[in-house]
Design a protein around this motif. Structure first.
Motif, PDB file in Angstrom:
ATOM      1  N   GLY A 297       0.798  -1.217   0.000  1.00 32.82           N
ATOM      2  CA  GLY A 297       0.000   0.000   0.000  1.00 32.82           C
ATOM      3  C   GLY A 297       0.828   1.263   0.000  1.00 32.82           C
ATOM      4  O   GLY A 297       0.275   2.366  -0.079  1.00 32.82           O
ATOM      5  N   GLY A 298       2.152   1.126   0.083  1.00 30.06           N
ATOM      6  CA  GLY A 298       3.024   2.294   0.105  1.00 30.06           C
ATOM      7  C   GLY A 298       3.048   3.008  -1.226  1.00 30.06           C
ATOM      8  O   GLY A 298       2.729   2.438  -2.278  1.00 30.06           O
ATOM      9  N   ARG A 299       3.454   4.265  -1.186  1.00 27.37           N
ATOM     10  CA  ARG A 299       3.353   5.111  -2.369  1.00 27.37           C
ATOM     11  C   ARG A 299       4.655   5.867  -2.624  1.00 27.37           C
ATOM     12  O   ARG A 299       5.302   6.354  -1.701  1.00 27.37           O
ATOM     13  CB  ARG A 299       2.208   6.108  -2.165  1.00 27.37           C
ATOM     14  N   PHE A 318       5.576  -0.007 -11.610  1.00 30.77           N
ATOM     15  CA  PHE A 318       4.405  -0.106 -10.733  1.00 30.77           C
ATOM     16  C   PHE A 318       3.161  -0.638 -11.439  1.00 30.77           C
ATOM     17  O   PHE A 318       2.181  -0.979 -10.781  1.00 30.77           O
ATOM     18  CB  PHE A 318       4.071   1.273 -10.146  1.00 30.77           C
ATOM     19  N   GLY A 319       3.174  -0.663 -12.774  1.00 27.09           N
ATOM     20  CA  GLY A 319       1.996  -1.098 -13.500  1.00 27.09           C
ATOM     21  C   GLY A 319       0.962  -0.007 -13.665  1.00 27.09           C
ATOM     22  O   GLY A 319      -0.118  -0.245 -14.213  1.00 27.09           O
ATOM     23  N   GLY A 320       1.258   1.197 -13.216  1.00 26.53           N
ATOM     24  CA  GLY A 320       0.339   2.318 -13.345  1.00 26.53           C
ATOM     25  C   GLY A 320       0.774   3.467 -12.467  1.00 26.53           C
ATOM     26  O   GLY A 320       1.633   3.308 -11.592  1.00 26.53           O
ATOM     27  N   PHE A 321       0.182   4.623 -12.708  1.00 27.59           N
ATOM     28  CA  PHE A 321       0.523   5.809 -11.920  1.00 27.59           C
ATOM     29  C   PHE A 321      -0.577   6.837 -12.134  1.00 27.59           C
ATOM     30  O   PHE A 321      -1.455   6.682 -12.995  1.00 27.59           O
ATOM     31  CB  PHE A 321       1.874   6.388 -12.343  1.00 27.59           C
ATOM     32  N   GLU A 322      -0.541   7.916 -11.355  1.00 29.53           N
ATOM     33  CA  GLU A 322      -1.438   9.041 -11.571  1.00 29.53           C
ATOM     34  C   GLU A 322      -0.655  10.343 -11.486  1.00 29.53           C
ATOM     35  O   GLU A 322       0.400  10.400 -10.861  1.00 29.53           O
ATOM     36  CB  GLU A 322      -2.577   9.044 -10.547  1.00 29.53           C
ATOM     37  N   VAL A 323      -1.170  11.362 -12.126  1.00 30.04           N
ATOM     38  CA  VAL A 323      -0.574  12.690 -12.080  1.00 30.04           C
ATOM     39  C   VAL A 323      -1.366  13.517 -11.085  1.00 30.04           C
ATOM     40  O   VAL A 323      -2.546  13.785 -11.286  1.00 30.04           O
ATOM     41  CB  VAL A 323      -0.572  13.349 -13.475  1.00 30.04           C
ATOM     42  N   LEU A 324      -0.720  13.915 -10.015  1.00 25.90           N
ATOM     43  CA  LEU A 324      -1.395  14.674  -8.964  1.00 25.90           C
ATOM     44  C   LEU A 324      -1.441  16.165  -9.277  1.00 25.90           C
ATOM     45  O   LEU A 324      -2.348  16.865  -8.809  1.00 25.90           O
ATOM     46  CB  LEU A 324      -0.677  14.472  -7.623  1.00 25.90           C
ATOM     47  N   ALA A 325      -0.468  16.660 -10.030  1.00 22.94           N
ATOM     48  CA  ALA A 325      -0.429  18.083 -10.372  1.00 22.94           C
ATOM     49  C   ALA A 325       0.384  18.272 -11.640  1.00 22.94           C
ATOM     50  O   ALA A 325       1.331  17.514 -11.902  1.00 22.94           O
ATOM     51  CB  ALA A 325       0.182  18.898  -9.235  1.00 22.94           C
ATOM     52  N   ASP A 326       0.016  19.284 -12.425  1.00 21.29           N
ATOM     53  CA  ASP A 326       0.721  19.590 -13.673  1.00 21.29           C
ATOM     54  C   ASP A 326       0.563  21.086 -13.930  1.00 21.29           C
ATOM     55  O   ASP A 326      -0.534  21.556 -14.223  1.00 21.29           O
ATOM     56  CB  ASP A 326       0.119  18.785 -14.816  1.00 21.29           C
ATOM     57  N   ASP A 327       1.662  21.830 -13.749  1.00 21.55           N
ATOM     58  CA  ASP A 327       1.591  23.264 -14.024  1.00 21.55           C
ATOM     59  C   ASP A 327       2.302  23.612 -15.330  1.00 21.55           C
ATOM     60  O   ASP A 327       2.679  24.757 -15.555  1.00 21.55           O
ATOM     61  CB  ASP A 327       2.175  24.064 -12.857  1.00 21.55           C
ATOM     62  N   TYR A 333       3.975  13.065  -9.803  1.00 24.90           N
ATOM     63  CA  TYR A 333       3.487  11.716 -10.065  1.00 24.90           C
ATOM     64  C   TYR A 333       3.322  10.948  -8.757  1.00 24.90           C
ATOM     65  O   TYR A 333       4.057  11.173  -7.786  1.00 24.90           O
ATOM     66  CB  TYR A 333       4.481  10.950 -10.934  1.00 24.90           C
ATOM     67  N   SER A 334       2.378  10.020  -8.770  1.00 25.01           N
ATOM     68  CA  SER A 334       2.199   9.122  -7.649  1.00 25.01           C
ATOM     69  C   SER A 334       1.979   7.708  -8.162  1.00 25.01           C
ATOM     70  O   SER A 334       1.256   7.515  -9.160  1.00 25.01           O
ATOM     71  CB  SER A 334       1.003   9.556  -6.793  1.00 25.01           C
ATOM     72  N   ALA A 335       2.608   6.745  -7.504  1.00 23.99           N
ATOM     73  CA  ALA A 335       2.429   5.329  -7.873  1.00 23.99           C
ATOM     74  C   ALA A 335       2.411   4.514  -6.613  1.00 23.99           C
ATOM     75  O   ALA A 335       3.173   4.785  -5.667  1.00 23.99           O
ATOM     76  CB  ALA A 335       3.551   4.868  -8.800  1.00 23.99           C
ATOM     77  N   ARG A 336       1.551   3.515  -6.554  1.00 19.07           N
ATOM     78  CA  ARG A 336       1.354   2.725  -5.340  1.00 19.07           C
ATOM     79  C   ARG A 336       1.628   1.252  -5.600  1.00 19.07           C
ATOM     80  O   ARG A 336       1.320   0.731  -6.678  1.00 19.07           O
ATOM     81  CB  ARG A 336      -0.096   2.910  -4.868  1.00 19.07           C
ATOM     82  N   VAL A 337       2.224   0.585  -4.618  1.00 21.80           N
ATOM     83  CA  VAL A 337       2.457  -0.858  -4.745  1.00 21.80           C
ATOM     84  C   VAL A 337       1.222  -1.620  -4.266  1.00 21.80           C
ATOM     85  O   VAL A 337       0.425  -1.109  -3.503  1.00 21.80           O
ATOM     86  CB  VAL A 337       3.683  -1.288  -3.918  1.00 21.80           C
TER      87      VAL A 337
END
Length: 337
Positions: A297-299, A318-327, A333-337
């Protein structure tokens, strides 16, 4: 063995006998690492490479200063850091020790003439080739001490105010980097309220101090010895606790019983330059090896210049990720196990 880097190619063609000389802040180069002399560097990766070959290697934070027959200073991209090295050498080594300063023309080596003159040290040009220049001088006592390079500044993050220690050559020297600020804005929502967090590439310690101030258990790592000392000073001046280690990416952590050390989160503003060259190596290692250092569950949360090719690396690791902010300049970026 032929030298690999332009500055070392220039040195290799000199008639000077460099046996026993002190090589200060050099690049990685097999000719140097397999030859004569003693290394003095703050870069843990360079120190480790020399020590793996059984070569003598020292940090400027070691207590014992050598008394070499001569010194070669490799002029860094950060001119203020080059000036600090000159102050350190003049303060720690015997007056009259021969000094050579070498660097790439595009890296500002010709500025050395004015720097040496300001310190009252003579200088002459020895050679130039490979778009590099070599100057010769000698060390002497000067009026300034190396500690004058240490400064501090205040950083406001939301309602919080932290004092940061700063040294030439440390990322974000004297200011809060815009990418790091964007990362800090995302962390309250991205991280658990408590837990152990690893700050990789800690720089001046802004992330480590912010995390410790919020009550997280903090471990901070940097390959740059000046950054390690800056982070320790930053935590101390703010009355905060944290573990600060010198190491190349995860190498500084060591192993615990049962395998790799694991954390609830890893945060980073990873470097992508080695002097003036783009180098994705450290960031690539960070992303690829992060899953084995995260608890279930760590990120991993990191910020990077928008043009850098980290999405592919995150997808593979990680098999995937998300973008938390983009200026548009930076992405978080964030990715979780």
């Amino acid at each position: 063995m032929n030298a690999e880097t332009p500055v070392c190619q220039l040195l290799q063609r000199q008639d000077a006998d460099y046996r026993g000389w002190l090589w200060v802040a050099p690049p990685r180069d097999a000719w140097l690492e397999g030859g004569e002399g003693v290394l003095l560097a703050a870069d843990q990766a360079v120190l480790a490479a020399w020590r793996q070959r059984g070569r003598p290697a020292l940090s400027p934070f070691d207590d014992d200063a050598p008394a070499p027959p001569g010194v070669v200073l490799f002029w860094p991209k950060a001119h203020a850091l080059g000036e600090w090295w000159l102050l350190w050498l003049c303060a720690r080594l015997p007056a009259g020790t021969p000094l050579q300063v070498v660097g790439e023309n595009q890296g500002g080596i010709k500025r050395v003439l004015k720097v040496l003159a300001a310190l009252g040290l003579g200088c002459r040009k020895v050679d130039s080739a490979r778009r590099c220049t070599l100057f010769a001088s000698s060390l002497d006592r000067v009026a300034l001490e190396p500690d004058v390079a240490w400064t501090s500044f205040e950083a406001e993050i939301g309602s919080e105010r932290l004092t940061l220690a700063s040294h030439p050559g440390v990322f974000g020297h004297g200011k809060l980097d815009d990418g790091t600020r964007l990362l800090l804005e995302q962390l309250p929502a991205a991280l658990p309220a408590t837990g152990e967090v690893l700050d990789l590439g800690c720089g001046d310690g802004i992330l480590a101090a912010w995390l410790a101030h919020r009550g997280h258990g903090v471990t901070a790592v940097d390959v740059n010895g000046f950054a390690v000392e800056a982070t320790r000073r930053t935590l101390a001046v703010n009355g905060l606790d944290g573990e600060v280690l010198a190491g190349d990416v995860f190498d500084g952590l060591g192993e615990r019983r049962g395998g790799a050390r694991r954390f609830d989160a890893i945060v980073s503003n990873p470097p992508f330059h080695q002097e003036r060259a783009i180098d994705y190596g450290p960031a690539g290692r960070l992303i690829a090896e992060a899953p084995r250092h995260l608890r279930p569950g760590g990120r991993l949360v990191l910020v990077a210049n928008a043009f850098l090719p980290y999405p592919d690396l995150l997808e593979r690791a990680f098999g995937g990720f998300e973008v938390l902010a983009d200026d548009r300049r930076f992405k978080v970026y964030s990715a979780r196990v």
